[in-house]
Write a protein that holds these residues in place. Structure first.
Motif, mmCIF file in Angstrom:
data_model
loop_
_atom_site.group_PDB
_atom_site.id
_atom_site.type_symbol
_atom_site.label_atom_id
_atom_site.label_comp_id
_atom_site.label_asym_id
_atom_site.label_seq_id
_atom_site.Cartn_x
_atom_site.Cartn_y
_atom_site.Cartn_z
ATOM 1 N N ARG A 76 0.836 -1.211 0.000
ATOM 2 C CA ARG A 76 0.000 0.000 0.000
ATOM 3 C C ARG A 76 0.867 1.257 0.000
ATOM 4 N N GLU A 77 1.941 1.271 0.803
ATOM 5 C CA GLU A 77 2.821 2.441 0.871
ATOM 6 C C GLU A 77 3.521 2.671 -0.462
ATOM 7 N N VAL A 78 3.884 1.590 -1.142
ATOM 8 C CA VAL A 78 4.559 1.718 -2.436
ATOM 9 C C VAL A 78 3.609 2.304 -3.475
ATOM 10 N N LEU A 79 2.460 1.673 -3.656
ATOM 11 C CA LEU A 79 1.524 2.079 -4.693
ATOM 12 C C LEU A 79 0.830 3.400 -4.368
ATOM 13 N N VAL A 91 0.997 8.892 -11.521
ATOM 14 C CA VAL A 91 2.331 8.303 -11.684
ATOM 15 C C VAL A 91 2.855 7.960 -10.299
ATOM 16 N N ALA A 92 3.150 6.688 -10.076
ATOM 17 C CA ALA A 92 3.609 6.221 -8.769
ATOM 18 C C ALA A 92 4.493 5.000 -8.975
ATOM 19 N N PRO A 93 5.401 4.731 -8.033
ATOM 20 C CA PRO A 93 6.178 3.489 -8.128
ATOM 21 C C PRO A 93 5.271 2.288 -8.038
ATOM 22 N N LYS A 94 5.697 1.179 -8.648
ATOM 23 C CA LYS A 94 4.865 -0.020 -8.667
ATOM 24 C C LYS A 94 5.542 -1.221 -8.017
ATOM 25 N N THR A 95 6.795 -1.063 -7.605
ATOM 26 C CA THR A 95 7.511 -2.134 -6.924
ATOM 27 C C THR A 95 8.320 -1.529 -5.782
ATOM 28 N N ARG A 96 8.812 -2.379 -4.895
ATOM 29 C CA ARG A 96 9.600 -1.873 -3.769
ATOM 30 C C ARG A 96 10.876 -1.189 -4.244
ATOM 31 N N ASN A 97 11.527 -1.763 -5.237
ATOM 32 C CA ASN A 97 12.759 -1.146 -5.737
ATOM 33 C C ASN A 97 12.481 0.195 -6.401
ATOM 34 N N GLN A 98 11.354 0.305 -7.093
ATOM 35 C CA GLN A 98 10.989 1.591 -7.671
ATOM 36 C C GLN A 98 10.729 2.619 -6.574
ATOM 37 N N LYS A 99 10.114 2.184 -5.466
ATOM 38 C CA LYS A 99 9.899 3.083 -4.329
ATOM 39 C C LYS A 99 11.234 3.510 -3.730
ATOM 40 N N ALA A 100 12.169 2.572 -3.605
ATOM 41 C CA ALA A 100 13.499 2.908 -3.090
ATOM 42 C C ALA A 100 14.199 3.902 -4.020
ATOM 43 N N TYR A 101 13.985 3.734 -5.320
ATOM 44 C CA TYR A 101 14.569 4.631 -6.324
ATOM 45 C C TYR A 101 14.007 6.050 -6.190
ATOM 46 N N THR A 102 12.685 6.171 -6.093
ATOM 47 C CA THR A 102 12.084 7.501 -5.954
ATOM 48 C C THR A 102 12.479 8.147 -4.623
ATOM 49 N N GLY A 118 12.416 -1.290 -19.182
ATOM 50 C CA GLY A 118 11.071 -1.456 -18.679
ATOM 51 C C GLY A 118 10.906 -1.349 -17.184
ATOM 52 N N THR A 119 11.971 -0.979 -16.454
ATOM 53 C CA THR A 119 11.883 -0.901 -14.994
ATOM 54 C C THR A 119 11.516 0.495 -14.500
ATOM 55 N N GLY A 120 11.239 1.427 -15.402
ATOM 56 C CA GLY A 120 10.775 2.755 -15.006
ATOM 57 C C GLY A 120 11.864 3.726 -14.611
ATOM 58 N N PHE A 272 23.308 4.778 -5.343
ATOM 59 C CA PHE A 272 23.085 3.855 -6.448
ATOM 60 C C PHE A 272 21.899 2.959 -6.102
ATOM 61 N N VAL A 273 20.950 2.872 -7.024
ATOM 62 C CA VAL A 273 19.787 2.010 -6.822
ATOM 63 C C VAL A 273 19.729 1.006 -7.968
ATOM 64 N N GLY A 274 19.678 -0.265 -7.625
ATOM 65 C CA GLY A 274 19.597 -1.313 -8.636
ATOM 66 C C GLY A 274 18.159 -1.754 -8.846
ATOM 67 N N LEU A 275 17.750 -1.791 -10.088
ATOM 68 C CA LEU A 275 16.427 -2.299 -10.455
ATOM 69 C C LEU A 275 16.623 -3.618 -11.186
ATOM 70 N N ARG A 276 15.709 -4.560 -10.989
ATOM 71 C CA ARG A 276 15.886 -5.910 -11.508
ATOM 72 C C ARG A 276 14.742 -6.297 -12.427
ATOM 73 N N ARG A 277 14.826 -7.505 -12.949
ATOM 74 C CA ARG A 277 13.772 -7.994 -13.840
ATOM 75 C C ARG A 277 12.403 -7.992 -13.149
ATOM 76 N N ASP A 278 12.386 -8.185 -11.819
ATOM 77 C CA ASP A 278 11.122 -8.175 -11.080
ATOM 78 C C ASP A 278 10.461 -6.798 -11.092
ATOM 79 N N ASP A 279 11.221 -5.776 -11.440
ATOM 80 C CA ASP A 279 10.697 -4.405 -11.451
ATOM 81 C C ASP A 279 10.204 -3.980 -12.829
ATOM 82 N N ILE A 280 10.263 -4.861 -13.790
ATOM 83 C CA ILE A 280 9.779 -4.527 -15.133
ATOM 84 C C ILE A 280 8.272 -4.331 -15.080
ATOM 85 N N VAL A 281 7.826 -3.161 -15.545
ATOM 86 C CA VAL A 281 6.398 -2.834 -15.465
ATOM 87 C C VAL A 281 5.766 -2.716 -16.849
#
Length: 302
Positions: A76-79, A91-102, A118-120, A272-281
């Motif tokens: 809920r906090e991420v989305l 426009v909002a992050p959709k994964t935990r790593n995207q939230k860490a990135y923002t 595709g990881t935003g 530095f923030v790493g985004l992974r295949r799980d973050d592909i949106v």
């Protein structure tokens, strides 16, 4: 109605995802099944209810994102971290790593976002830049990237310098058009509030009160990366995005992104923030394509 979606589309998607029975009786949801499955389904519904209460409009995709994050919580906090809203689109992050990135971009002056397509990386950076401009935190947005062709030559292009480099900046234009009215965007371009220019144009400048995004940074040389980073002025923020698996530099040339990752790890104010295949949106097919290429690469190395 907000939680279940129009024609119960959200509810049906949750029922497809969870491994327990879902029974709806009026305003009550009953979950039946093993403890783990029920807890995960409960986390999804709690997230949907919370988002609806905050004024969001859950979709089947929202349910999918909450289900993927159900194990660790915090969906809920991420989305719910809406960066900006334009024409009803949030426009909002959709994964935990995207939230860490923002969060990193908000907290640090220089942030590197590194991950596959595709990881935003670029999209979220542009959204935060527009948000900062709208709030008056910066006076302008500067978008740049190296003019390196992705494995094919475009040949001779007519027109002035900007017309020649325009094809390289289409992804940035696309993102901006989704977050800003075209007339306002054009006015900002003409007044220099938004500047889109090749990386070579950054040399010799000091960039104050600006939100600066360097896209496709894997195609910079170490010298170009150093030149870019030292343009940072007072009241400015830099975001550098790239995918080290898609380097288009001539063979044998070191990527400035790889070099910076080694050299700047311990520098205060740089993150530095790493985004992974799980973050592909993007489409699920994009994730399968990335997996296939990574698998092929590992096979070749072996």
């Amino acid at each position: 109605m907000e939680v279940f979606g129009e024609r119960d589309t959200v509810l049906r998607r949750v029922e497809e995802l969870v491994e327990c029975e879902v029974v709806v009786r009026g305003n009550e949801i009953v979950l039946r099944g093993n403890e783990v499955a029920v807890e995960r389904a409960e986390a999804v519904f709690d997230g949907l209810v919370g988002l609806a209460e905050e004024g969001h409009h859950p979709t089947p995709e929202t349910a999918e994102r909450l289900y993927k994050m159900a194990d660790g919580g915090g969906g809920r906090e991420v989305l719910g971290d809406v960066i900006l809203t334009h024409r009803g689109r949030r426009v909002a992050p959709k994964t935990r790593n995207q939230k860490a990135y923002t969060d990193a971009i908000r907290e640090h002056q220089v942030v590197f976002g590194i991950g596959p397509a595709g990881t935003g990386k670029t999209y979220l950076a542009v959204a935060l830049a527009v948000e900062a401009l709208n709030r008056g935190e910066v006076a302008r947005i500067i978008l740049t990237r190296p003019a390196v062709e992705a494995g094919e030559s475009l040949g001779y292009l007519p027109g002035d310098v900007m017309a020649k480099v325009d094809p390289y900046f289409r992804p940035l234009y696309d993102a901006l058009y989704e977050m800003m009215d075209p007339a306002k965007f054009q006015a900002h371009l003409e007044r220099g509030i938004i500047e889109i220019a090749p990386l070579a144009f950054m040399r010799g400048r000091t960039l104050n009160d600006a939100f600066i995004i360097l896209d496709e940074a894997q195609n910079t040389t170490p010298q170009q990366m150093k030149m870019f980073l030292t343009r940072l002025g007072f009241g400015s923020k830099m975001v550098i995005t790239g995918d080290i698996t898609q380097i288009d530099l001539p063979k044998g040339h070191l990527s400035g992104l790889q070099d910076a990752r080694k050299a700047l790890r311990e520098v205060e104010g740089v993150d530095f923030v790493g985004l992974r295949r799980d973050d592909i949106v993007r489409s699920d097919l994009v994730m399968r394509i990335v997996d296939a290429y990574e698998g092929a690469g590992e096979g070749e190395k072996g």
